[in-house]
Design a protein around this motif. Structure first.
Motif, mmCIF file in Angstrom:
data_model
loop_
_atom_site.group_PDB
_atom_site.id
_atom_site.type_symbol
_atom_site.label_atom_id
_atom_site.label_comp_id
_atom_site.label_asym_id
_atom_site.label_seq_id
_atom_site.Cartn_x
_atom_site.Cartn_y
_atom_site.Cartn_z
ATOM 1 N N HIS A 149 -27.858 58.399 62.501
ATOM 2 C CA HIS A 149 -28.240 58.754 61.136
ATOM 3 C C HIS A 149 -27.640 60.109 60.782
ATOM 4 O O HIS A 149 -28.214 61.134 61.105
ATOM 5 C CB HIS A 149 -29.765 58.864 61.011
ATOM 6 C CG HIS A 149 -30.479 57.570 61.221
ATOM 7 N ND1 HIS A 149 -31.616 57.242 60.539
ATOM 8 C CD2 HIS A 149 -30.225 56.520 62.026
ATOM 9 C CE1 HIS A 149 -32.022 56.045 60.919
ATOM 10 N NE2 HIS A 149 -31.194 55.592 61.835
ATOM 11 N N HIS A 163 -33.872 56.743 56.158
ATOM 12 C CA HIS A 163 -34.372 55.370 56.093
ATOM 13 C C HIS A 163 -35.784 55.382 55.505
ATOM 14 O O HIS A 163 -36.357 56.455 55.311
ATOM 15 C CB HIS A 163 -34.339 54.682 57.465
ATOM 16 C CG HIS A 163 -35.003 55.445 58.577
ATOM 17 N ND1 HIS A 163 -35.134 54.961 59.851
ATOM 18 C CD2 HIS A 163 -35.585 56.673 58.609
ATOM 19 C CE1 HIS A 163 -35.752 55.834 60.612
ATOM 20 N NE2 HIS A 163 -36.036 56.892 59.882
ATOM 21 N N SER A 165 -38.309 54.070 56.966
ATOM 22 C CA SER A 165 -39.292 53.937 58.059
ATOM 23 C C SER A 165 -40.368 55.028 58.090
ATOM 24 O O SER A 165 -41.493 54.757 58.533
ATOM 25 C CB SER A 165 -38.574 53.856 59.406
ATOM 26 O OG SER A 165 -37.648 52.794 59.392
ATOM 27 N N ARG A 189 -27.477 59.182 53.601
ATOM 28 C CA ARG A 189 -26.803 59.538 54.851
ATOM 29 C C ARG A 189 -25.445 60.123 54.524
ATOM 30 O O ARG A 189 -24.821 59.719 53.532
ATOM 31 C CB ARG A 189 -26.606 58.308 55.756
ATOM 32 C CG ARG A 189 -27.895 57.878 56.405
ATOM 33 C CD ARG A 189 -27.702 56.752 57.402
ATOM 34 N NE ARG A 189 -28.976 56.038 57.548
ATOM 35 C CZ ARG A 189 -29.157 54.959 58.271
ATOM 36 N NH1 ARG A 189 -28.148 54.446 58.944
ATOM 37 N NH2 ARG A 189 -30.327 54.387 58.339
ATOM 38 N N GLN A 203 -33.314 50.864 50.572
ATOM 39 C CA GLN A 203 -33.866 50.057 51.668
ATOM 40 C C GLN A 203 -35.239 49.515 51.289
ATOM 41 O O GLN A 203 -35.901 50.046 50.392
ATOM 42 C CB GLN A 203 -34.070 50.934 52.920
ATOM 43 C CG GLN A 203 -32.828 51.138 53.751
ATOM 44 C CD GLN A 203 -33.160 51.683 55.134
ATOM 45 O OE1 GLN A 203 -34.248 52.171 55.396
ATOM 46 N NE2 GLN A 203 -32.184 51.602 56.020
ATOM 47 N N GLU A 205 -38.645 48.669 53.589
ATOM 48 C CA GLU A 205 -39.282 48.714 54.906
ATOM 49 C C GLU A 205 -40.469 47.768 54.889
ATOM 50 O O GLU A 205 -41.107 47.597 53.843
ATOM 51 C CB GLU A 205 -39.781 50.157 55.111
ATOM 52 C CG GLU A 205 -40.347 50.449 56.457
ATOM 53 C CD GLU A 205 -39.254 50.600 57.491
ATOM 54 O OE1 GLU A 205 -38.077 50.783 57.125
ATOM 55 O OE2 GLU A 205 -39.581 50.532 58.683
ATOM 56 N N PHE A 243 -33.872 49.724 68.402
ATOM 57 C CA PHE A 243 -34.319 50.787 67.496
ATOM 58 C C PHE A 243 -35.372 51.583 68.260
ATOM 59 O O PHE A 243 -36.161 50.988 68.994
ATOM 60 C CB PHE A 243 -34.949 50.207 66.210
ATOM 61 C CG PHE A 243 -34.008 49.335 65.421
ATOM 62 C CD1 PHE A 243 -33.011 49.886 64.628
ATOM 63 C CD2 PHE A 243 -34.104 47.949 65.487
ATOM 64 C CE1 PHE A 243 -32.137 49.078 63.917
ATOM 65 C CE2 PHE A 243 -33.224 47.120 64.784
ATOM 66 C CZ PHE A 243 -32.235 47.691 63.999
ATOM 67 N N PHE A 245 -38.011 52.900 67.334
ATOM 68 C CA PHE A 245 -39.408 52.735 66.898
ATOM 69 C C PHE A 245 -39.938 51.326 67.085
ATOM 70 O O PHE A 245 -41.042 51.009 66.628
ATOM 71 C CB PHE A 245 -39.567 53.190 65.439
ATOM 72 C CG PHE A 245 -38.323 52.992 64.604
ATOM 73 C CD1 PHE A 245 -37.374 53.998 64.522
ATOM 74 C CD2 PHE A 245 -38.101 51.796 63.940
ATOM 75 C CE1 PHE A 245 -36.210 53.818 63.781
ATOM 76 C CE2 PHE A 245 -36.952 51.611 63.186
ATOM 77 C CZ PHE A 245 -35.997 52.624 63.108
ATOM 78 N N THR A 246 -39.139 50.448 67.720
ATOM 79 C CA THR A 246 -39.647 49.094 67.996
ATOM 80 C C THR A 246 -39.328 48.710 69.445
ATOM 81 O O THR A 246 -38.331 49.132 70.018
ATOM 82 C CB THR A 246 -38.993 48.051 67.061
ATOM 83 O OG1 THR A 246 -37.601 48.325 66.958
ATOM 84 C CG2 THR A 246 -39.619 48.064 65.689
ATOM 85 N N GLY A 277 -33.038 44.558 60.249
ATOM 86 C CA GLY A 277 -33.380 45.123 61.550
ATOM 87 C C GLY A 277 -34.883 45.054 61.700
ATOM 88 O O GLY A 277 -35.612 45.272 60.725
ATOM 89 N N ALA A 278 -35.364 44.762 62.907
ATOM 90 C CA ALA A 278 -36.809 44.560 63.041
ATOM 91 C C ALA A 278 -37.270 44.728 64.476
ATOM 92 O O ALA A 278 -36.476 45.026 65.372
ATOM 93 C CB ALA A 278 -37.169 43.161 62.550
ATOM 94 N N GLY A 279 -38.537 44.533 64.697
ATOM 95 C CA GLY A 279 -39.067 44.569 66.052
ATOM 96 C C GLY A 279 -40.572 44.737 66.050
ATOM 97 O O GLY A 279 -41.207 44.825 64.990
ATOM 98 N N ALA A 298 -42.393 45.521 62.477
ATOM 99 C CA ALA A 298 -41.816 46.300 61.379
ATOM 100 C C ALA A 298 -40.415 45.768 61.140
ATOM 101 O O ALA A 298 -39.804 45.157 62.026
ATOM 102 C CB ALA A 298 -41.766 47.774 61.743
ATOM 103 N N PHE A 299 -39.927 45.972 59.943
ATOM 104 C CA PHE A 299 -38.547 45.580 59.658
ATOM 105 C C PHE A 299 -37.980 46.472 58.566
ATOM 106 O O PHE A 299 -38.731 47.139 57.836
ATOM 107 C CB PHE A 299 -38.452 44.096 59.253
ATOM 108 C CG PHE A 299 -39.284 43.734 58.060
ATOM 109 C CD1 PHE A 299 -38.795 43.889 56.758
ATOM 110 C CD2 PHE A 299 -40.566 43.219 58.218
ATOM 111 C CE1 PHE A 299 -39.565 43.533 55.652
ATOM 112 C CE2 PHE A 299 -41.352 42.875 57.112
ATOM 113 C CZ PHE A 299 -40.846 43.037 55.825
ATOM 114 N N GLY A 300 -36.658 46.507 58.505
ATOM 115 C CA GLY A 300 -36.020 47.308 57.464
ATOM 116 C C GLY A 300 -34.739 46.618 57.025
ATOM 117 O O GLY A 300 -34.016 46.038 57.838
#
Ligand code: DAH
Length: 335
Positions: A149, A163, A165, A189, A203, A205, A243, A245-246, A277-279, A298-300
């Motif tokens: 990032h 993001h 998140s 970014r 985005q 989230e 990621f 965070f997941t 993106g997720a997890g 979570a997902f983004g």
């Protein structure tokens, strides 16, 4: 001039008048400061005491009568009779109205899909602290994921969120599970402005925290989202990813809607396009917020990327150049 002849004269003039300007001159001629009727009203004082009230009453009555006739006539002229240059049979000219930006339209469409699945919408600040953007998301200082990032820092140490998140953390701090939220918004970014990169992008989230949430819930939710956005026949695939965070993390790819998996320039011959993106929310995050008995996913997703896939747009910059010809395609109203 006596009141009777003044009345006759003025009435005739009003009758003959063809324009608003003419009527205005008639009004000034009789009722203006130096008008003929005004003069009579001013000279009433010279009359005998017996005549005064009678003439005064008649003159005032005439004043109101003339003023009214002039106004009435003005209205009929306004209807177009005396404006031959107005062609009332022509269709009206449409007034220009603005329209929503394609990214706002798509963002709203995506939000509606999740709202129908029971998610509520929350938003967070675009200027964030390092804590919410990284640290609280299991990405401490010097974590290699921070390099992914490229961040705009402000002089005071805060930053432009990279993001959406951080809204997960802000929401979990204020509300305890069960909760199901999505959070749309702008992110930033340090990126070159080229066909596939933009320093600002949108985005959405998503976060669902409860008890006994599984990867199957995540896949089902995202698959349903994809079918709503790209059509019910779209095929989705999930791959492992990473990621901070997941854990575990995943990516959802959809079959390329243009070549149906055969491989084309849009999907760079892959036959599929990475979409979300997720997890499963990292246990460290839930633990640090005091929700040890809970779990969730979570997902983004990048709205710009989804718009490019959905509408077959090969240059992200088109969303930011304000070309009316481009923007008009997304709105019914012809700007
Ligand atoms: N924040 C990630 C990014 O900007 C996207 C993302 C991936 C969000 C996985 C998530 C997630 O919530 O679970 O690339």
């Amino acid at each position: 001039m006596d009141l009777e002849s003044l009345k006759k004269e003025a009435k005739l003039e009003i009758q003959k008048a063809k324009t608003i300007d003419e009527l205005e001159s008639i009004r000034i001629k009789h009722l203006g400061k130096k008008g003929s009727l005004t003069k009579i009203l001013h000279s009433i004082g010279n009359l005998s005491v017996t005549e005064r009230p009678k003439v005064g009453q008649l003159a005032n009555k005439l004043k109101n009568e003339l003023a009214e006739s002039i106004e009435e006539k003005k209205k009929t002229i306004g209807k177009g009779k005396s404006y031959p240059w107005i062609d009332t049979s022509l269709p009206g000219r449409k007034s220009n109205t603005g329209g929503l930006h394609p990214l706002s339209i798509l963002s709203q469409e995506i939000q509606d899909i999740f709202i129908r699945m029971g998610f509520s919408v929350v938003t967070g600040p675009e200027i964030e602290t390092e804590y919410y953007n990284f640290t609280a998301l299991n990405t401490p200082k010097h974590h290699p994921a921070r390099d992914m990032h490229d961040t705009f820092y402000l002089k005071d140490g805060r930053l432009l969120r990279t993001h959406t998140s951080p809204v997960q953390i802000r929401t979990l701090e204020k509300n305890s599970p069960p909760l199901r939220i999505i959070s749309p918004g702008k992110c930033y970014r340090v990126d070159t402005f080229d066909p596939i990169h933009s320093p600002t992008f949108t985005q959405i989230e998503g976060l669902w925290v409860d008890k006994n949430i599984s990867m199957a819930d995540l896949f089902g939710t995202l698959d349903s989202f994809a079918k709503n956005i790209f059509g019910k026949d779209v095929k989705t695939e999930f791959f492992p990813s990473y990621f901070p965070f997941t854990e575990p993390s995943a990516e959802m790819w959809i079959e390329c809607p243009f070549c149906k998996g055969k491989g084309c320039s849009v999907c760079k011959k892959r036959g599929k396009i990475e979409t979300v993106g997720a997890g499963m929310v990292h246990p460290n995050i839930l633990k640090s917020l005091g929700y040890e008995g809970c779990n969730g996913f979570a997902f983004g997703m990048g709205v710009d990327r989804i718009a490019m896939t959905k509408y077959d747009i090969d240059d992200i910059r088109l969303f930011f150049q304000n070309e009316l010809q481009f923007l008009r395609q997304f709105n019914d109203s012809k700007l």
